[in-house]
Design a protein around this motif. Structure first.
Motif, mmCIF file in Angstrom:
data_model
loop_
_atom_site.group_PDB
_atom_site.id
_atom_site.type_symbol
_atom_site.label_atom_id
_atom_site.label_comp_id
_atom_site.label_asym_id
_atom_site.label_seq_id
_atom_site.Cartn_x
_atom_site.Cartn_y
_atom_site.Cartn_z
ATOM 1 N N ARG A 43 0.844 -1.203 0.000
ATOM 2 C CA ARG A 43 0.000 0.000 0.000
ATOM 3 C C ARG A 43 0.877 1.249 0.000
ATOM 4 O O ARG A 43 0.632 2.188 -0.765
ATOM 5 C CB ARG A 43 -0.928 -0.017 1.203
ATOM 6 N N SER A 44 1.899 1.273 0.844
ATOM 7 C CA SER A 44 2.770 2.450 0.895
ATOM 8 C C SER A 44 3.570 2.599 -0.394
ATOM 9 O O SER A 44 3.802 3.715 -0.860
ATOM 10 C CB SER A 44 3.698 2.380 2.109
ATOM 11 N N LEU A 45 3.974 1.481 -1.003
ATOM 12 C CA LEU A 45 4.674 1.544 -2.286
ATOM 13 C C LEU A 45 3.760 2.125 -3.358
ATOM 14 O O LEU A 45 4.180 2.996 -4.131
ATOM 15 C CB LEU A 45 5.161 0.162 -2.693
ATOM 16 N N ALA A 46 2.524 1.657 -3.396
ATOM 17 C CA ALA A 46 1.576 2.172 -4.394
ATOM 18 C C ALA A 46 1.350 3.667 -4.212
ATOM 19 O O ALA A 46 1.337 4.426 -5.190
ATOM 20 C CB ALA A 46 0.253 1.419 -4.296
ATOM 21 N N ILE A 47 1.212 4.099 -2.975
ATOM 22 C CA ILE A 47 0.993 5.525 -2.717
ATOM 23 C C ILE A 47 2.208 6.336 -3.123
ATOM 24 O O ILE A 47 2.088 7.383 -3.760
ATOM 25 C CB ILE A 47 0.640 5.756 -1.236
ATOM 26 N N SER A 48 3.406 5.843 -2.790
ATOM 27 C CA SER A 48 4.614 6.614 -3.091
ATOM 28 C C SER A 48 4.910 6.683 -4.583
ATOM 29 O O SER A 48 5.640 7.568 -5.027
ATOM 30 C CB SER A 48 5.822 6.036 -2.348
ATOM 31 N N VAL A 49 4.355 5.777 -5.346
ATOM 32 C CA VAL A 49 4.559 5.821 -6.798
ATOM 33 C C VAL A 49 3.396 6.526 -7.487
ATOM 34 O O VAL A 49 3.605 7.338 -8.397
ATOM 35 C CB VAL A 49 4.746 4.388 -7.349
ATOM 36 N N ILE A 50 2.179 6.257 -7.062
ATOM 37 C CA ILE A 50 0.999 6.794 -7.753
ATOM 38 C C ILE A 50 0.878 8.304 -7.573
ATOM 39 O O ILE A 50 0.541 9.015 -8.533
ATOM 40 C CB ILE A 50 -0.276 6.066 -7.284
#
Length: 185
Positions: A43-50
């Motif tokens: 979830r944090s990876l998706a947020i930091s990329v999106i």
């Protein structure tokens, strides 16, 4: 008196089975905890990329009609794609640093990353929206400096993140070159 000290005689199979149940429950709890941590990590990876990629696309879409193909040395779609890739790679590198606690160890790295993000969003409107080539050059040089600082601090914190940030440093150099060529064309 003997009634209070009664003990049940239990075979060793029952004792071993009870011990295995405790081990299995502990193992299941550990697996559940790891799965939850993995979900939070994704979830944090998706947020930091999106978030950076979305901001980049929104900024580019707002100013897409203002591109002048005759003055532009690179097709607008190519520039938008490279900016999005750069934002994606920097978001991934920032997440790698954040996941290791690097932003707490070196807070300057977070400042450099946010500076890069703001300057990336400001470059397109400065060059194509306001046709301010000199301001665009200043923004692109500052963006390149912020990217170089990010790559340096990210490399100290997490070498893989520093290597990923070098892709964006290369793109920042291309933007400075394109801006110079745009000015003197």
């Amino acid at each position: 008196m003997e009634d209070t000290q009664l003990r049940q005689r239990v075979s060793e199979e029952v004792i071993n089975k009870a011990g295995n149940d405790v081990d299995e429950i502990t193992k299941n709890k550990k697996q559940t905890k790891r799965a939850a941590m993995a979900r939070r990590g994704l979830r944090s990876l998706a947020i930091s990329v999106i978030i950076p990629v979305s901001l980049t696309f929104i900024s580019r879409l707002i100013h897409i009609g203002q591109h002048k193909p005759a003055n532009s040395l690179l097709a607008p779609w190519a520039m938008h794609t490279f900016f999005a890739i750069s934002s994606l790679v920097m978001g991934l590198a920032a997440w790698l640093v954040w996941a290791d606690g690097g932003f707490h160890r070196k807070p300057i790295s977070l400042g450099l990353y946010l500076t890069h993000l703001v300057l990336t969003l400001a470059w397109d409107p400065a060059v194509f929206g306001f046709a301010a080539d000199m301001i665009g050059l200043v923004v692109s040089v500052a963006m390149l400096a912020a990217l170089t600082g990010c790559a340096t601090t990210f490399r100290q914190l997490k070498p893989l993140a520093g290597d990923l940030a070098l892709v964006s440093v290369l793109w920042g150099g291309v933007i400075v070159g394109l801006n110079l060529m745009h000015m003197y064309r």
